[in-house]
Design an enzyme around this catalytic site. Structure first.
Site, PDB file in Angstrom:
ATOM      1  N   ARG A 123       0.804  -1.231   0.000  1.00  0.00           N
ATOM      2  CA  ARG A 123       0.000   0.000   0.000  1.00  0.00           C
ATOM      3  C   ARG A 123       0.833   1.275   0.000  1.00  0.00           C
ATOM      4  O   ARG A 123       0.350   2.337   0.376  1.00  0.00           O
ATOM      5  CB  ARG A 123      -0.978   0.026   1.166  1.00  0.00           C
ATOM      6  CG  ARG A 123      -1.928  -1.143   1.143  1.00  0.00           C
ATOM      7  CD  ARG A 123      -3.132  -0.916   2.009  1.00  0.00           C
ATOM      8  NE  ARG A 123      -3.959  -2.100   1.956  1.00  0.00           N
ATOM      9  CZ  ARG A 123      -3.776  -3.161   2.744  1.00  0.00           C
ATOM     10  NH1 ARG A 123      -2.819  -3.150   3.658  1.00  0.00           N
ATOM     11  NH2 ARG A 123      -4.559  -4.200   2.633  1.00  0.00           N
ATOM     12  N   LYS A 145       2.455  11.417 -11.246  1.00  0.00           N
ATOM     13  CA  LYS A 145       1.738  10.410 -12.043  1.00  0.00           C
ATOM     14  C   LYS A 145       2.614   9.187 -12.234  1.00  0.00           C
ATOM     15  O   LYS A 145       3.791   9.300 -12.561  1.00  0.00           O
ATOM     16  CB  LYS A 145       1.399  10.968 -13.430  1.00  0.00           C
ATOM     17  CG  LYS A 145       0.203  11.875 -13.466  1.00  0.00           C
ATOM     18  CD  LYS A 145      -0.129  12.177 -14.929  1.00  0.00           C
ATOM     19  CE  LYS A 145      -1.364  13.037 -15.041  1.00  0.00           C
ATOM     20  NZ  LYS A 145      -1.688  13.315 -16.454  1.00  0.00           N
ATOM     21  N   GLU A 187       9.526  19.173 -24.718  1.00  0.00           N
ATOM     22  CA  GLU A 187       8.787  19.518 -23.499  1.00  0.00           C
ATOM     23  C   GLU A 187       9.291  20.836 -22.897  1.00  0.00           C
ATOM     24  O   GLU A 187       8.520  21.586 -22.306  1.00  0.00           O
ATOM     25  CB  GLU A 187       8.883  18.395 -22.455  1.00  0.00           C
ATOM     26  CG  GLU A 187       8.456  17.010 -22.937  1.00  0.00           C
ATOM     27  CD  GLU A 187       6.960  16.863 -23.240  1.00  0.00           C
ATOM     28  OE1 GLU A 187       6.177  17.778 -22.926  1.00  0.00           O
ATOM     29  OE2 GLU A 187       6.587  15.806 -23.796  1.00  0.00           O
ATOM     30  N   LYS A 228       6.451  23.239 -14.802  1.00  0.00           N
ATOM     31  CA  LYS A 228       5.676  22.022 -14.560  1.00  0.00           C
ATOM     32  C   LYS A 228       5.260  21.948 -13.089  1.00  0.00           C
ATOM     33  O   LYS A 228       4.107  21.638 -12.767  1.00  0.00           O
ATOM     34  CB  LYS A 228       6.496  20.792 -14.953  1.00  0.00           C
ATOM     35  CG  LYS A 228       5.879  19.468 -14.532  1.00  0.00           C
ATOM     36  CD  LYS A 228       5.070  18.799 -15.613  1.00  0.00           C
ATOM     37  CE  LYS A 228       4.263  17.636 -15.056  1.00  0.00           C
ATOM     38  NZ  LYS A 228       4.227  16.445 -15.864  1.00  0.00           N
ATOM     39  N   GLU A 238      -5.541  17.139 -12.776  1.00  0.00           N
ATOM     40  CA  GLU A 238      -5.877  17.439 -14.157  1.00  0.00           C
ATOM     41  C   GLU A 238      -7.339  17.802 -14.382  1.00  0.00           C
ATOM     42  O   GLU A 238      -7.901  17.510 -15.421  1.00  0.00           O
ATOM     43  CB  GLU A 238      -5.524  16.246 -15.052  1.00  0.00           C
ATOM     44  CG  GLU A 238      -5.424  16.615 -16.503  1.00  0.00           C
ATOM     45  CD  GLU A 238      -4.687  15.552 -17.301  1.00  0.00           C
ATOM     46  OE1 GLU A 238      -4.470  15.810 -18.472  1.00  0.00           O
ATOM     47  OE2 GLU A 238      -4.337  14.500 -16.750  1.00  0.00           O
ATOM     48  N   ARG A 242      -4.353  21.943 -15.171  1.00  0.00           N
ATOM     49  CA  ARG A 242      -3.264  21.071 -15.614  1.00  0.00           C
ATOM     50  C   ARG A 242      -3.352  20.769 -17.117  1.00  0.00           C
ATOM     51  O   ARG A 242      -2.374  20.368 -17.742  1.00  0.00           O
ATOM     52  CB  ARG A 242      -3.288  19.772 -14.779  1.00  0.00           C
ATOM     53  CG  ARG A 242      -2.048  18.930 -14.925  1.00  0.00           C
ATOM     54  CD  ARG A 242      -2.022  17.815 -13.878  1.00  0.00           C
ATOM     55  NE  ARG A 242      -0.899  16.927 -14.157  1.00  0.00           N
ATOM     56  CZ  ARG A 242      -0.279  16.175 -13.255  1.00  0.00           C
ATOM     57  NH1 ARG A 242      -0.660  16.182 -12.008  1.00  0.00           N
ATOM     58  NH2 ARG A 242       0.727  15.414 -13.596  1.00  0.00           N
ATOM     59  N   ASN A 246      -1.072  20.068 -21.910  1.00  0.00           N
ATOM     60  CA  ASN A 246      -1.355  19.325 -23.143  1.00  0.00           C
ATOM     61  C   ASN A 246      -1.058  20.134 -24.405  1.00  0.00           C
ATOM     62  O   ASN A 246      -1.328  19.667 -25.512  1.00  0.00           O
ATOM     63  CB  ASN A 246      -2.821  18.883 -23.193  1.00  0.00           C
ATOM     64  CG  ASN A 246      -3.085  17.742 -22.244  1.00  0.00           C
ATOM     65  OD1 ASN A 246      -2.174  16.999 -21.895  1.00  0.00           O
ATOM     66  ND2 ASN A 246      -4.327  17.618 -21.805  1.00  0.00           N
ATOM     67  N   HIS A 249       0.005  18.499 -27.520  1.00  0.00           N
ATOM     68  CA  HIS A 249      -0.187  17.065 -27.317  1.00  0.00           C
ATOM     69  C   HIS A 249      -1.486  16.526 -27.908  1.00  0.00           C
ATOM     70  O   HIS A 249      -1.620  15.322 -28.095  1.00  0.00           O
ATOM     71  CB  HIS A 249      -0.110  16.706 -25.832  1.00  0.00           C
ATOM     72  CG  HIS A 249       1.296  16.683 -25.297  1.00  0.00           C
ATOM     73  ND1 HIS A 249       2.113  17.792 -25.306  1.00  0.00           N
ATOM     74  CD2 HIS A 249       2.049  15.687 -24.758  1.00  0.00           C
ATOM     75  CE1 HIS A 249       3.297  17.477 -24.785  1.00  0.00           C
ATOM     76  NE2 HIS A 249       3.281  16.194 -24.447  1.00  0.00           N
ATOM     77  N   HIS A 253      -0.547  13.410 -29.894  1.00  0.00           N
ATOM     78  CA  HIS A 253      -0.977  12.035 -29.606  1.00  0.00           C
ATOM     79  C   HIS A 253      -1.574  11.367 -30.841  1.00  0.00           C
ATOM     80  O   HIS A 253      -1.368  10.180 -31.073  1.00  0.00           O
ATOM     81  CB  HIS A 253      -2.004  12.017 -28.465  1.00  0.00           C
ATOM     82  CG  HIS A 253      -1.380  12.257 -27.124  1.00  0.00           C
ATOM     83  ND1 HIS A 253      -2.056  12.879 -26.096  1.00  0.00           N
ATOM     84  CD2 HIS A 253      -0.148  11.970 -26.652  1.00  0.00           C
ATOM     85  CE1 HIS A 253      -1.250  12.966 -25.048  1.00  0.00           C
ATOM     86  NE2 HIS A 253      -0.088  12.421 -25.353  1.00  0.00           N
ATOM     87  N   HIS A 265       8.112  10.768 -29.372  1.00  0.00           N
ATOM     88  CA  HIS A 265       7.213  11.700 -28.705  1.00  0.00           C
ATOM     89  C   HIS A 265       7.578  13.170 -28.997  1.00  0.00           C
ATOM     90  O   HIS A 265       6.702  13.985 -29.283  1.00  0.00           O
ATOM     91  CB  HIS A 265       7.246  11.436 -27.195  1.00  0.00           C
ATOM     92  CG  HIS A 265       6.261  12.235 -26.421  1.00  0.00           C
ATOM     93  ND1 HIS A 265       4.902  12.042 -26.519  1.00  0.00           N
ATOM     94  CD2 HIS A 265       6.431  13.257 -25.536  1.00  0.00           C
ATOM     95  CE1 HIS A 265       4.285  12.906 -25.724  1.00  0.00           C
ATOM     96  NE2 HIS A 265       5.189  13.654 -25.118  1.00  0.00           N
TER      97      HIS A 265
HETATM   98 ZN    ZN Z   1       4.845  15.024 -23.630  1.00  0.00          ZN
END
Ligand code: ZN
Ligand code: ADP
Length: 368
Positions: A123, A145, A187, A228, A238, A242, A246, A249, A253, A265
């Site tokens: 946990r 994340k 980024e 960030k 998010e 947040r 993106n 992105h 994506h 990426h």
């Molecule tokens: Zn990215």
């Protein structure tokens, strides 16, 4: 040593991101205030371990800790479900208990995997991020994340598990392959576009030379990481703010998916940012000269090489299926000026298709 303090969401506590060339040799002393039990687990991929585990484990040992090194194969395939129980059972075999800290030494892949394991093993174990790629330093290692992939898609199993500390040593980047540097650079550019036009101007002046100048590189990482950190500390999960992360992105994506993840990426996000700048001109009032300057900056870093065999239909299909799609159109982060954001939820698909067609056309001609 420069620091950024990040709040731990929902608690009256914070954790530190520290950055300075050479910090890998000081990891032991950096961890001593935590009073961890002697055994610490270092998770790395074999490539990073070969380069840096001796130095990192040496620093931990010199501080009286007993490090245990666990490794995975390099690359995205380590973020697989099967790897999790294997590592968990290795932890058990080594006598790991609830207070044993897990140190992720590697890029975003290692951070995501080790963080996921640390968040669910008994946990939750204390977790430390030691990012070794530019992408992880300015993006993946910040924000808590964690994730692994499923055959059906990337990052489908994941948790939020904040690190106790993020330790950034820019010297790790000396050995980072050029293609990986470019992934991180996309980024860094993103951070500048959404929050820091001055960072963009400095990148414009430094060009690719930024990697050869350690002071400039450290400052660049610090500024991008700070952006960030600032965004995620305002909104851990998010819900809204947040989403500005993106930028580039949405279409990025789609391009990645249409290429079946063969497109790196950074290049996908770069083209996504080029498109978002054009959409910003049309829909958010971005001055055309600024949009053009931004596109030239991105492509000056060799991030806009052609996109061979990319079928615009496949890209649009991926955009339509994206879980963030709204009925009215596609949500895009746009820039009214460089360094400021506005979110448009309903950018019409035909407009996106037109801009995409332009990009694929330019890409096909080797636009740069
Ligand atoms: Zn990215
Ligand atoms: P990302 O951070 O972009 O998610 P990965 O974690 O997959 O990327 O790392 C990309 C590749 O770079 C991997 O093969 C990894 O072993 C390698 N790598 C990571 N850090 C370094 C480094 N400092 N020097 C050399 N190679 C590295």
């Amino acid at each position: 040593m420069r620091e950024i303090e990040l709040p731990l969401p929902g608690r009256d506590l914070s954790y530190r991101l520290v950055i300075e060339p050479g910090l890998r040799h000081r990891l032991g002393p950096l961890l001593s205030p935590f009073r961890f039990p002697p055994q610490v687990v270092v998770i790395s991929d074999r490539r990073v371990a070969r380069l840096y585990s001796a130095e990192v484990l040496g620093s931990l040992t010199a501080a009286g800790l007993t490090p245990v090194l666990l490794t995975t194969p390099p690359g995205e395939r380590a973020k697989a479900w099967g790897v999790v129980p294997r590592l968990a059972r290795e932890l058990l075999a080594r006598g790991t208990h609830r207070r044993t800290p897990v140190i992720a030494l590697g890029g975003g892949v290692v951070g995501d995997l080790a963080g996921f394991l640390a968040s669910i093993f008994m946990r939750g174990l204390p977790f430390i991020q030691v990012p070794t790629t530019l992408l992880a330093m300015v993006d993946a290692a910040i924000g808590g994340k964690t994730a692994i992939n499923l055959p059906e898609g990337k990052n489908l199993l994941g948790t939020f598990h904040q690190p106790r500390m993020v330790v950034i040593d820019p010297e790790f980047l000396r050995t980072l392959p050029r293609a990986e540097r470019l992934n991180g650079l996309a980024e860094v550019l993103k951070a500048g576009f959404i929050r820091d036009r001055d960072l963009l101007a400095r990148l414009d002046a430094a060009g690719a030379g930024v990697f050869g100048d350690e002071a400039e590189l450290t400052d660049t990482i610090y500024r991008a990481a700070a952006i960030k950190a600032q965004v995620v500390s305002q909104d851990e999960r998010e819900s809204d703010f947040r989403r500005i992360l993106n930028f580039g992105h949405t279409l990025g994506h789609g391009l990645e998916q249409a290429s079946r993840f063969r497109l790196p990426h950074g290049r996908a996000v770069a083209w996504g940012m080029v498109a978002a700048l054009t959409l910003s001109e049309r829909l958010a009032g971005l001055a055309p000269a600024e949009a053009e300057w931004g596109r030239r900056l991105i492509c000056g870093f060799d991030l806009c090489r052609p996109l061979p065999e990319l079928n615009p239909e496949a890209v649009m299909a991926a955009l339509r299926l994206d879980k963030k799609r709204q009925e009215t159109g596609v949500p895009f982060v746009l820039l009214p000026r460089l360094g400021a954001t506005v979110i448009r939820d309903g950018v019409p698909l035909d407009l996106v298709a037109a801009v995409l067609g332009k990009i694929l056309g330019e890409g096909a001609r080797g636009f740069s």
